[in-house]
Design an enzyme around this catalytic site. Sequence first.
Site, PDB file in Angstrom:
ATOM      1  N   CYS A  83      66.936   9.297  59.714  1.00  0.00           N
ATOM      2  CA  CYS A  83      67.525   8.650  58.528  1.00  0.00           C
ATOM      3  C   CYS A  83      68.715   9.407  57.948  1.00  0.00           C
ATOM      4  CB  CYS A  83      66.459   8.443  57.462  1.00  0.00           C
ATOM      5  SG  CYS A  83      65.876   9.981  56.709  1.00  0.00           S
ATOM      6  N   CYS A 135      59.717  14.202  56.849  1.00  0.00           N
ATOM      7  CA  CYS A 135      60.860  13.794  56.041  1.00  0.00           C
ATOM      8  C   CYS A 135      60.358  12.940  54.889  1.00  0.00           C
ATOM      9  CB  CYS A 135      61.849  13.006  56.906  1.00  0.00           C
ATOM     10  SG  CYS A 135      63.252  12.356  55.971  1.00  0.00           S
ATOM     11  N   CYS A 147      66.490  26.758  56.637  1.00  0.00           N
ATOM     12  CA  CYS A 147      66.283  26.920  55.205  1.00  0.00           C
ATOM     13  C   CYS A 147      66.289  25.520  54.591  1.00  0.00           C
ATOM     14  CB  CYS A 147      67.389  27.804  54.648  1.00  0.00           C
ATOM     15  SG  CYS A 147      67.101  28.385  52.989  1.00  0.00           S
TER      16      CYS A 147
END
Length: 192
Positions: A161, A109, A181
């Site tokens: 988060c 991330c 996706c």
Amino acid sequence: MASQGLSSLSFGTYISSRPGFRSKSKIFRSFQALSKSSSPQFSIRAMGSSASSQKPENIQGKVEYASLSDEEWKKRLTGEQFYVTRQKGTERAFTGEYWNTKTPGVYHCICCETPLFESSTKFDSGTGWPSYYQPIGNNVKSKLDLSVIFMPRQEVLCAICDAHLGHVFDDGPPPTGKRYCINSASLKLKPN
């Protein structure tokens, strides 16, 4: 009734006024039950998890990401990263950094560095966005996205988060049949 806009009608009233509507339909009864509740409850579960296995895996350090303001996120992220991850935006197809990357490694991330996808689960979906058939453990969660009228989708979020990552569809390859996706702007590849 025809002169009233949808904004002044409830969904149930609008649907029940349509010709040929059967008030005993399962969808309508489900909607009625939801709309009568003063505060409908929704749950968000990590993809592929049971209700008893909700904790994300392999996470180090604790930061209260929910308490970060937009201004703090803007300092940490580029404009495009902020738009995609915090405002639920979408980068244009075939423009993202990782849509065609074959480098072995782990995709994290961009907001909190949680490991999300292994490169071994990446496949060419032909869509122009990086696509994966399976996330790492419970580090990815999903929720119903009704932002596009008459096109409900499952939004994919970082479990730590709540960064918007993309969407998941049921047209992926075996073994899961899922296609995650994902926007490149929400990812950071750490090569092996």
